[in-house]
Design a protein around this motif. Structure first.
Motif, mmCIF file in Angstrom:
data_model
loop_
_atom_site.group_PDB
_atom_site.id
_atom_site.type_symbol
_atom_site.label_atom_id
_atom_site.label_comp_id
_atom_site.label_asym_id
_atom_site.label_seq_id
_atom_site.Cartn_x
_atom_site.Cartn_y
_atom_site.Cartn_z
ATOM 1 N N CYS A 232 0.839 -1.201 0.000
ATOM 2 C CA CYS A 232 0.000 0.000 0.000
ATOM 3 C C CYS A 232 0.876 1.254 0.000
ATOM 4 O O CYS A 232 1.883 1.338 0.721
ATOM 5 C CB CYS A 232 -0.918 -0.013 1.220
ATOM 6 N N PHE A 233 0.484 2.238 -0.803
ATOM 7 C CA PHE A 233 1.239 3.484 -0.902
ATOM 8 C C PHE A 233 1.290 4.200 0.444
ATOM 9 O O PHE A 233 2.331 4.742 0.844
ATOM 10 C CB PHE A 233 0.609 4.378 -1.970
ATOM 11 N N CYS A 234 0.173 4.198 1.171
ATOM 12 C CA CYS A 234 0.137 4.864 2.478
ATOM 13 C C CYS A 234 1.016 4.135 3.496
ATOM 14 O O CYS A 234 1.621 4.764 4.371
ATOM 15 C CB CYS A 234 -1.297 4.952 2.985
ATOM 16 N N ALA A 235 1.092 2.801 3.388
ATOM 17 C CA ALA A 235 1.972 2.051 4.276
ATOM 18 C C ALA A 235 3.430 2.384 3.994
ATOM 19 O O ALA A 235 4.254 2.498 4.917
ATOM 20 C CB ALA A 235 1.727 0.555 4.136
ATOM 21 N N LEU A 236 3.774 2.548 2.721
ATOM 22 C CA LEU A 236 5.142 2.906 2.356
ATOM 23 C C LEU A 236 5.505 4.279 2.913
ATOM 24 O O LEU A 236 6.645 4.513 3.318
ATOM 25 C CB LEU A 236 5.295 2.885 0.836
ATOM 26 N N ARG A 237 4.549 5.190 2.933
ATOM 27 C CA ARG A 237 4.813 6.512 3.505
ATOM 28 C C ARG A 237 5.060 6.435 5.008
ATOM 29 O O ARG A 237 5.695 7.318 5.587
ATOM 30 C CB ARG A 237 3.633 7.452 3.218
ATOM 31 N N ASN A 238 4.550 5.389 5.646
ATOM 32 C CA ASN A 238 4.772 5.188 7.077
ATOM 33 C C ASN A 238 6.042 4.399 7.365
ATOM 34 O O ASN A 238 6.230 3.935 8.488
ATOM 35 C CB ASN A 238 3.570 4.452 7.691
ATOM 36 N N GLY A 239 6.883 4.216 6.371
ATOM 37 C CA GLY A 239 8.117 3.472 6.573
ATOM 38 C C GLY A 239 8.023 2.021 6.177
ATOM 39 O O GLY A 239 8.845 1.211 6.614
ATOM 40 N N GLY A 240 7.009 1.659 5.384
ATOM 41 C CA GLY A 240 6.884 0.295 4.910
ATOM 42 C C GLY A 240 5.977 -0.584 5.737
ATOM 43 O O GLY A 240 5.895 -1.789 5.495
ATOM 44 N N VAL B 187 2.178 10.335 11.179
ATOM 45 C CA VAL B 187 1.495 9.118 10.738
ATOM 46 C C VAL B 187 0.630 9.455 9.531
ATOM 47 O O VAL B 187 -0.130 10.429 9.547
ATOM 48 C CB VAL B 187 0.624 8.528 11.861
ATOM 49 N N PHE B 188 0.750 8.638 8.487
ATOM 50 C CA PHE B 188 -0.053 8.822 7.278
ATOM 51 C C PHE B 188 -1.173 7.784 7.272
ATOM 52 O O PHE B 188 -0.915 6.581 7.201
ATOM 53 C CB PHE B 188 0.816 8.667 6.022
ATOM 54 N N GLU B 189 -2.402 8.260 7.355
ATOM 55 C CA GLU B 189 -3.555 7.382 7.251
ATOM 56 C C GLU B 189 -4.123 7.432 5.834
ATOM 57 O O GLU B 189 -3.927 8.417 5.108
ATOM 58 C CB GLU B 189 -4.646 7.789 8.246
ATOM 59 N N CYS B 190 -4.813 6.380 5.454
ATOM 60 C CA CYS B 190 -5.569 6.417 4.201
ATOM 61 C C CYS B 190 -6.687 7.434 4.347
ATOM 62 O O CYS B 190 -7.313 7.545 5.411
ATOM 63 C CB CYS B 190 -6.129 5.034 3.879
#
Length: 673
Positions: A471-479, A496-499
């Protein structure tokens, strides 16, 4: 800070033991003074055999620092069984035979592998960091999987038998001790949550919890193992709530992971007499009677695996220790364990510390099942804080029938006017101040229009069927995702980046937590100490989302204009980075790297006309909640949402607090309302 002083010399008191009269005369029982070993101070046999082998919990951790994850506890050896088997414990013979056979098996392997010990692990894919001089591994083939036997010499030091009291420390010492307990519990909770996230299946959760507690013990982070404290544990307050029995061991409140009675055995006592220091009151014995301040407690022993009384109890081990504590006038700590809705634990049970009791009577009688049991009358020592178990039960009634449980004092049953998912109460039984009612309730922060520029559908993930590892948002959180499956924050981050609304994932995505609003009911209340405060009738689990700190965002240039009419501004740049404390595993992993900070937040929030419940949360230098910046509806990192998460288990009706920081030259005085 308080001083430790030696416990009283029990040899100086030589009075004979007197039991109170009872319906059934007590037979003449001579206390046994021959040495008896302490009950096995670890997990149950089933837990030990099922504890899996874990790999490094995060790709950010260096493999050399994850060696604690390559250890598994040993099975108890045959010499752990007391030399004299009491009547009514037929299963002990089975365990003795099991341990004897286990020893034979281990001796055979030790001859082959150079005198090392044997433990098992189940995860054949886990990374292993081995020392060839102390460990050896070989596979065992099967039809379904490949297991391994790991040879390890890991041993644990025994608990100290020395009894001490801790005198009342001065206020600074009390704050220091309380903060030490708070940090230990926070480390325990964050590690446990992280371990459970490695195996998301529900049936692996219990094993992850136990593994986390074991790692803390391996690193010497269990408190008060060098002394056995009589009386109150410094830094542990009446009303503190625990989700697991092992947490009691971590803070030194109760030293037994299985037994309900914690005591110094006769074999370790200076005068060869056992002394009890704490006990857990639960519904495990049918003859228990819990009246709050007075407890009729049934001794241990004589039960089968279904908790049914099937044999007479004996005056030995914990039973004898309770009788000796009564004889010498030694108080005991009482922890109550019971089922509680919304506990968040796998068993649905909580443990709450209820203070100190004295054992005032002891007798032997025939119980409900027709077998002889020992009973003890405990009386709560006066002038202590209200029992935590009583507050928990009152909070249960308050959630179901608020106006019946508390018929007076409510100013409003929902100051949000149904804007929140759950009601926000306003309670004041002190004066006629209804100040919070007169503000417009603001659910979400209002940002300047330019913050949302250049935000489109291409800025979110395209996980139509649900977010996964790519997920792109998971990658923004460091994977990795920032939350577990229950919405608990795994680790504090600078951002923290949430969807969000521009993502294709469904509303049930696990990466949408804080944007969904309140999950626990909150109450703004009038306090004589802090003015206005916030608490919840619900039990808030550590790492849970509480609420957003909302207001109207102003720039640095706009702030002086609004302060002309009074200081109703909140300065986010002043909030300390408490988020870095949640998930800080530097005490366990030497190579742990603290997340980098984001640039200071160069804006203020006006709460003079519109605000939410967060504006009434009190300040504390040792808070139980923290500010976690979150982004989900725009990409401007300088204007994140200020989300509040709990840093520890917050009991019902316990005031919530955050650290507002200190004022600087630009922010001026403290902006707390």
């Amino acid at each position: 800070m308080g001083s430790r002083v030696p416990f009283q010399d029990l040899n100086l008191q030589t009075e004979s033991t007197n039991f109170t009269s009872s319906p059934t005369p007590i037979p003449r029982i001579i206390p046994k003074i021959e040495p008896k070993l302490e009950p096995f101070d670890e997990y149950t046999q089933a837990d030990l055999q099922s504890t899996p082998f874990f790999s490094n919990p995060s790709p950010n951790f260096n493999s050399n620092s994850g060696s604690a994850f390559t250890r598994t506890p040993q099975l108890p050896t045959s010499h752990s069984i007391p030399p004299e088997i009491p009547l009514g414990f037929e299963e002990t013979n089975v365990y003795s035979e099991f341990n004897r056979i286990s020893e034979l098996f281990k001796e055979a392997l030790m001859q082959r592998f150079g005198g090392n010990e044997v433990v098992e692990h189940q995860d054949s894919h886990a990374e292993v960091v081995e020392n060839p001089n102390s460990r050896a591994i070989f596979p065992i083939n099967s039809d379904t999987q490949v297991s391994e036997i790991v040879i390890d010499r890991k041993t644990y030091a025994q608990r100290s038998p020395e009894l001490v009291r801790v005198t009342d420390p001065y206020p600074e010492g009390q704050r220091y001790l309380r903060d030490t307990v708070r940090k230990t519990r926070m480390l325990c909770d964050s590690l446990r949550i992280l371990m459970n996230n490695q195996h998301l299946l529900p049936h692996r959760r219990r094993t992850g919890d136990l593994r986390a507690f074991q790692i803390l013990r391996e690193h010497g982070l269990w408190m008060h193992r060098d002394k056995r404290i009589v009386g109150a544990i410094p830094g542990v307050l009446i009303g503190d709530v625990f989700f697991f029995r092992m947490e009691l061991c971590v803070v030194g409140l109760h030293g037994q992971a299985q037994a309900d009675i914690d005591y110094v055995p006769a074999s370790q006592s200076s005068n060869r007499e056992s002394i009890a220091t704490s006990l857990i009151v639960s519904d495990g014995y049918e003859d228990n009677q819990d009246g709050g301040d007075v407890i009729i407690y049934t001794g241990h022993g004589g039960q089968d695996k279904y908790s049914r009384q099937c044999a007479h109890q004996e005056l030995e081990c914990g039973n004898l220790a309770l009788e000796r504590s009564m004889h010498y006038g030694v108080e005991v700590r009482v922890i109550r364990g019971f089922k509680y809705e919304g506990s968040g634990s796998a068993s649905g049970k909580v443990y709450v510390y209820d203070g100190l009791y004295r054992i005032v009577a002891c007798w032997f009688e025939i119980g409900k099942s027709g077998f002889g049991v020992f009973k003890y009358r405990l009386s709560r020592i006066e002038n202590q804080e209200e029992m935590g178990s009583a507050i928990l039960r009152f909070a249960q009634d308050l959630r179901i029938r608020p106006l019946v449980a508390r018929p007076t004092g409510y100013v409003s049953l929902d100051i949000s006017r149904k804007k929140e998912n759950v009601p926000v109460f306003l309670f004041n039984d002190i004066d006629n101040n209804h100040y919070p009612v007169y503000f417009d309730y603001l659910v979400k922060t209002v940002y300047p229009p330019y913050v949302y520029q250049n935000v489109g559908s291409g800025n979110g993930c395209d996980c139509i069927d649900g977010c996964g590892d790519s997920c792109f948002c998971a990658l923004r959180n460091g994977g990795q995702f920032a939350y577990d499956c229950n919405g608990i924050l795994l680790r504090g981050k600078p951002l923290v980046f949430e969807c969000g609304p521009h993502c294709q994932c469904p509303s049930t995505c696990r990466n949408r937590v804080s944007q969904k609003g309140l999950r626990n009911r909150l109450e703004v209340f009038r306090s004589r100490e802090t003015g206005w405060g916030v608490r919840s009738p619900d039990l808030i689990q550590a790492g849970s989302f509480i609420c957003e700190f909302t207001g109207v965002v102003l720039t640095r240039e706009q702030a002086p204009i609004f302060t002309m009419n009074g200081d109703s501004l909140v300065y986010p740049s002043r909030f300390p980075e408490r988020w870095a404390e949640w998930g800080d595993l530097s005490q366990i992993y030497p190579n742990y790297v603290r997340p980098a900070s984001i640039p200071p937040l160069d804006f203020v929030m006006d709460v003079s006309g519109m605000r939410n419940v967060a504006c009434y949360i009190s300040h504390s230098s040792s808070p139980n909640a923290m500010v976690q910046p979150v982004l989900y509806d725009h990409n401007h990192v300088s204007f994140p949402h200020l989300m509040l998460f709990s840093m520890q288990n917050i009991p019902p009706l316990k005031e919530i607090s955050i650290d507002y920081g200190v004022a600087d030259d630009w922010t001026g005085k403290l902006g707390h309302l």
